[in-house]
Scaffold this active site. Structure first.
Site, mmCIF file in Angstrom:
data_model
loop_
_atom_site.group_PDB
_atom_site.id
_atom_site.type_symbol
_atom_site.label_atom_id
_atom_site.label_comp_id
_atom_site.label_asym_id
_atom_site.label_seq_id
_atom_site.Cartn_x
_atom_site.Cartn_y
_atom_site.Cartn_z
ATOM 1 C CG HIS A 158 -2.027 -1.016 1.112
ATOM 2 N ND1 HIS A 158 -2.828 -1.372 2.179
ATOM 3 C CD2 HIS A 158 -2.449 -1.778 0.073
ATOM 4 C CE1 HIS A 158 -3.699 -2.292 1.781
ATOM 5 N NE2 HIS A 158 -3.483 -2.560 0.506
ATOM 6 C CG LEU A 172 -6.617 -7.393 20.304
ATOM 7 C CD1 LEU A 172 -5.460 -7.730 21.238
ATOM 8 C CD2 LEU A 172 -6.867 -5.881 20.317
HETATM 9 N N1 APR Z 1 -2.145 -6.780 18.370
HETATM 10 C C1 APR Z 1 -2.635 -7.554 17.367
HETATM 11 N N2 APR Z 1 -3.693 -7.190 16.605
HETATM 12 C C2 APR Z 1 -4.258 -5.992 16.868
HETATM 13 C C3 APR Z 1 -3.795 -5.140 17.893
HETATM 14 C C4 APR Z 1 -2.691 -5.584 18.658
HETATM 15 N N3 APR Z 1 -2.189 -4.838 19.651
HETATM 16 N N4 APR Z 1 -4.587 -4.022 17.910
HETATM 17 C C5 APR Z 1 -5.487 -4.182 16.911
HETATM 18 N N5 APR Z 1 -5.300 -5.367 16.308
HETATM 19 C C6 APR Z 1 -6.049 -5.944 15.177
HETATM 20 C C7 APR Z 1 -7.518 -5.614 15.196
HETATM 21 O O1 APR Z 1 -8.230 -6.612 15.907
HETATM 22 C C8 APR Z 1 -7.864 -5.639 13.696
HETATM 23 O O2 APR Z 1 -8.308 -6.935 13.309
HETATM 24 O O3 APR Z 1 -5.530 -5.363 14.013
HETATM 25 C C9 APR Z 1 -6.547 -5.320 13.008
HETATM 26 C C10 APR Z 1 -6.522 -3.950 12.366
HETATM 27 O O4 APR Z 1 -7.492 -3.950 11.364
HETATM 28 P P1 APR Z 1 -7.652 -2.646 10.452
HETATM 29 O O5 APR Z 1 -7.730 -1.463 11.332
HETATM 30 O O6 APR Z 1 -8.762 -2.938 9.504
HETATM 31 O O7 APR Z 1 -6.273 -2.546 9.674
HETATM 32 P P2 APR Z 1 -5.798 -3.377 8.424
HETATM 33 O O8 APR Z 1 -6.369 -4.758 8.439
HETATM 34 O O9 APR Z 1 -4.323 -3.265 8.359
HETATM 35 O O10 APR Z 1 -6.436 -2.544 7.194
HETATM 36 C C11 APR Z 1 -6.064 -2.934 5.890
HETATM 37 O O11 APR Z 1 -7.267 -1.031 5.008
HETATM 38 O O12 APR Z 1 -7.832 1.180 5.038
HETATM 39 C C12 APR Z 1 -6.998 0.269 4.469
HETATM 40 O O13 APR Z 1 -4.940 0.791 3.508
HETATM 41 C C13 APR Z 1 -5.562 0.592 4.733
HETATM 42 O O14 APR Z 1 -3.733 -0.974 4.926
HETATM 43 C C14 APR Z 1 -5.027 -0.669 5.406
HETATM 44 C C15 APR Z 1 -6.039 -1.727 5.000
#
Ligand code: APR
Length: 231
Positions: free
Chosen positions: A106, A199
């Site tokens: 990304h 998580l």
């Molecule tokens: N340890 C492990 N997991 C965690 C923690 C932690 N401390 N804190 C949060 N999480 C998990 C949450 O439970 C969630 O499932 O991380 C995940 C984050 O999810 P999103 O916020 O949706 O992020 P992500 O999956 O990386 O999003 C993917 O979406 O908006 C676009 O480009 C953006 O790269 C991003 C993509």
């Protein structure tokens, strides 16, 4: 020869103080995706978009890797050339922990891209609307971030890695954004073992052979330790 393919998301950087997107109070509860993460949003209000990424760039510059980043860098050191880190994150924390050849599908906050000539250069901490491209000198600089509706970077190489995977791990991602959320299917088709470390269960958790839930800085080092001890 093992081929461990790892996909990380915002959850792996959460304990380094960088916000996730879809958790309670996450980035997408504070900003509208269509305003700050689409080409149309950038065309409509480039100053707003630069401001959004300038704030994230400043925050990322202050962040340090956590034990999850460190454990993945250690795994790469112990199995050189056999551990591929693909990240949806745009921070540089995997590299700061010592990971090599990280694939930023990304894009990355530390990069700038010219919308006119596709030239790339290191982004200044603060980017502004009239930022001239060092190559074509047009005022068409944008953050080198892949926005919704744009093609993620490195997809051919990513699918090639997945087609040879013996182990696929998705770490800290909600499994709600494609194509990354479908990587587990590519890994299954390649006969790889699949592991989710998060998580809480992701939207695609049912596809994984093994799951570990908890904070990444706890469960990722423990998972790496088990891998290293495995016969
Ligand atoms: N340890 C492990 N997991 C965690 C923690 C932690 N401390 N804190 C949060 N999480 C998990 C949450 O439970 C969630 O499932 O991380 C995940 C984050 O999810 P999103 O916020 O949706 O992020 P992500 O999956 O990386 O999003 C993917 O979406 O908006 C676009 O480009 C953006 O790269 C991003 C993509």
């Amino acid at each position: 020869m093992e081929k461990i393919v790892i996909l990380t998301g915002a959850g792996v950087s959460a304990e380094s103080g960088l916000g996730t997107f879809r958790d309670e109070g996450g980035l997408w509860s504070q900003h509208r995706i269509e305003d700050v993460a689409t080409p149309e949003g950038f065309a409509r209000d480039p100053a707003l978009v630069h401001g959004f990424y300038n704030a994230r760039r400043a925050q990322a510059a202050q962040a340090t890797p956590n034990a999850a980043h460190d454990a993945l860098a250690r795994l790469q050191r112990i199995f050189p050339g056999e551990v591929i880190v693909i990240t949806q994150n745009v921070d540089g924390l995997h590299e700061a922990a010592g990971s090599q050849a990280v694939m930023h599908m990304h894009g990355i906050l530390s990069g700038a891209l010219c919308s006119n000539c596709d030239h790339r250069w290191p982004a200044p901490l603060e980017m502004h609307v009239a930022e001239p491209c060092p190559a074509c000198h047009a005022p068409t600089a944008r953050p080198d971030i892949v926005w919704f509706g744009e093609m993620p970077y490195g997809m051919d190489d990513i699918y090639d890695h997945l087609s040879h995977a013996t182990l696929f791990a998705a770490i800290g991602t909600s499994g709600q954004v494609y194509p990354a959320a479908a990587f587990v299917h590519e890994a299954i088709a390649a006969g790889a073992k699949t592991v989710e470390l998060n998580l809480e269960p992701s939207a695609v958790v049912s596809n994984f052979d093994e799951t570990h839930f908890g904070p990444a800085s706890d469960i990722v080092p423990a998972w790496v330790e088990r891998l290293l001890r495995a016969p």
